[in-house]
Motif scaffolding. Sequence first.
Motif, short mmCIF file in Angstrom:
data_model
loop_
_atom_site.label_atom_id
_atom_site.label_comp_id
_atom_site.label_asym_id
_atom_site.label_seq_id
_atom_site.Cartn_x
_atom_site.Cartn_y
_atom_site.Cartn_z
N LYS A 153 0.82 -1.21 0.00
CA LYS A 153 0.00 0.00 0.00
C LYS A 153 0.85 1.26 0.00
CE LYS A 153 -0.95 -0.53 4.92
NZ LYS A 153 -1.99 -0.81 5.89
N ARG A 154 2.12 1.18 0.38
CA ARG A 154 3.01 2.33 0.33
C ARG A 154 3.46 2.61 -1.10
NH1 ARG A 154 8.16 3.16 -0.35
NH2 ARG A 154 9.13 5.03 0.45
N LEU A 155 3.92 1.56 -1.78
CA LEU A 155 4.42 1.72 -3.14
C LEU A 155 3.31 1.68 -4.18
CD1 LEU A 155 7.60 -0.53 -2.87
CD2 LEU A 155 7.47 1.96 -2.73
N GLY A 156 2.18 1.03 -3.85
CA GLY A 156 1.03 1.01 -4.73
C GLY A 156 1.08 0.01 -5.86
N PHE A 157 1.83 -1.07 -5.70
CA PHE A 157 1.85 -2.08 -6.76
C PHE A 157 1.84 -3.49 -6.17
CE2 PHE A 157 6.33 -0.78 -6.20
CZ PHE A 157 6.91 -1.99 -5.87
N GLU A 158 1.58 -4.46 -7.04
CA GLU A 158 1.58 -5.86 -6.61
C GLU A 158 2.96 -6.28 -6.18
OE1 GLU A 158 -0.39 -9.02 -8.80
OE2 GLU A 158 -1.46 -7.47 -9.94
N THR A 159 2.99 -7.19 -5.22
CA THR A 159 4.25 -7.72 -4.73
C THR A 159 4.05 -9.19 -4.39
OG1 THR A 159 6.04 -7.39 -3.13
CG2 THR A 159 3.81 -7.02 -2.33
N LYS A 160 5.07 -9.84 -3.98
CA LYS A 160 5.01 -11.23 -3.52
C LYS A 160 5.37 -11.24 -2.05
CE LYS A 160 4.56 -13.16 -7.65
NZ LYS A 160 3.45 -13.90 -8.08
N THR A 161 4.92 -12.24 -1.33
CA THR A 161 5.17 -12.30 0.10
C THR A 161 6.65 -12.36 0.44
OG1 THR A 161 4.91 -14.70 0.05
CG2 THR A 161 2.96 -13.40 0.63
N ASP A 162 7.46 -12.96 -0.43
CA ASP A 162 8.89 -13.13 -0.12
C ASP A 162 9.80 -12.06 -0.74
OD1 ASP A 162 8.37 -14.09 -2.67
OD2 ASP A 162 9.85 -15.70 -2.54
N TYR A 163 9.23 -11.07 -1.41
CA TYR A 163 10.04 -9.98 -1.96
C TYR A 163 10.62 -9.14 -0.83
CZ TYR A 163 8.34 -10.59 -6.79
OH TYR A 163 8.06 -11.05 -8.04
N GLN A 164 11.71 -8.44 -1.11
CA GLN A 164 12.34 -7.57 -0.13
C GLN A 164 12.62 -6.21 -0.75
OE1 GLN A 164 15.90 -9.46 1.25
NE2 GLN A 164 14.81 -11.02 2.39
N PHE A 165 12.28 -5.15 -0.01
CA PHE A 165 12.54 -3.79 -0.44
C PHE A 165 13.19 -3.02 0.71
CE2 PHE A 165 8.95 -5.16 -3.06
CZ PHE A 165 9.42 -4.85 -4.32
N ASP A 166 13.88 -1.95 0.39
CA ASP A 166 14.55 -1.14 1.41
C ASP A 166 13.57 -0.35 2.28
OD1 ASP A 166 17.08 -1.98 0.65
OD2 ASP A 166 17.32 -0.35 -0.78
N CYS A 167 12.34 -0.20 1.84
CA CYS A 167 11.35 0.56 2.60
C CYS A 167 10.66 -0.30 3.67
CB CYS A 167 10.31 1.16 1.66
SG CYS A 167 9.37 -0.09 0.75
N TRP A 168 11.14 -1.49 3.89
CA TRP A 168 10.53 -2.44 4.82
C TRP A 168 10.41 -1.86 6.22
CZ3 TRP A 168 13.05 -5.64 8.72
CH2 TRP A 168 12.25 -6.67 9.21
N VAL A 169 9.20 -1.91 6.76
CA VAL A 169 8.92 -1.50 8.14
C VAL A 169 8.23 -2.68 8.81
CG1 VAL A 169 7.69 0.14 9.61
CG2 VAL A 169 8.61 0.89 7.40
N PRO A 170 8.93 -3.38 9.70
CA PRO A 170 8.34 -4.59 10.29
C PRO A 170 7.12 -4.29 11.16
CG PRO A 170 10.39 -4.03 11.39
CD PRO A 170 10.25 -3.10 10.24
N ARG A 171 6.16 -5.21 11.12
CA ARG A 171 4.99 -5.12 11.99
C ARG A 171 5.45 -5.24 13.44
NH1 ARG A 171 2.85 -9.78 8.86
NH2 ARG A 171 3.07 -10.78 10.88
N GLU A 172 4.61 -4.84 14.37
CA GLU A 172 4.96 -4.87 15.79
C GLU A 172 5.28 -6.28 16.28
OE1 GLU A 172 5.62 -2.38 17.93
OE2 GLU A 172 5.39 -1.11 16.18
N ASP A 173 4.51 -7.28 15.84
CA ASP A 173 4.77 -8.65 16.29
C ASP A 173 6.12 -9.14 15.77
OD1 ASP A 173 3.52 -8.66 13.69
OD2 ASP A 173 3.21 -10.81 13.87
N ILE A 174 6.51 -8.71 14.60
CA ILE A 174 7.80 -9.10 14.03
C ILE A 174 8.93 -8.40 14.79
CG2 ILE A 174 9.22 -9.07 11.95
CD1 ILE A 174 6.80 -11.04 11.92
N LYS A 175 8.72 -7.14 15.14
CA LYS A 175 9.73 -6.41 15.94
C LYS A 175 9.99 -7.14 17.25
CE LYS A 175 8.73 -1.73 14.37
NZ LYS A 175 8.21 -0.41 14.76
#
Length: 59
Positions: free
Chosen positions: A27-49
């Motif tokens: 929803k930040r970048l506005g395009f389709e992605t895959k669950t295992d893709y990685q981008f530099d804009c990654w912000v982990p969810r609270e449970d992952i933190k």
Amino acid sequence: MSRYHCCATCTHFQIKKSPNGMISMCKRLGFETKTDYQFDCWVPREDIKRKMEKESENY
């Protein structure tokens, strides 16, 4: 980076229902992605933190 670093664990990841089925979106970048893709804009969810913090305490 963390072993958790992927789109599926990001706060910006969402699943949308479309006429053709389910679509994984960033929803930040506005395009389709895959669950295992990685981008530099990654912000982990609270449970992952919390999981990452717990793992770092064990080392």
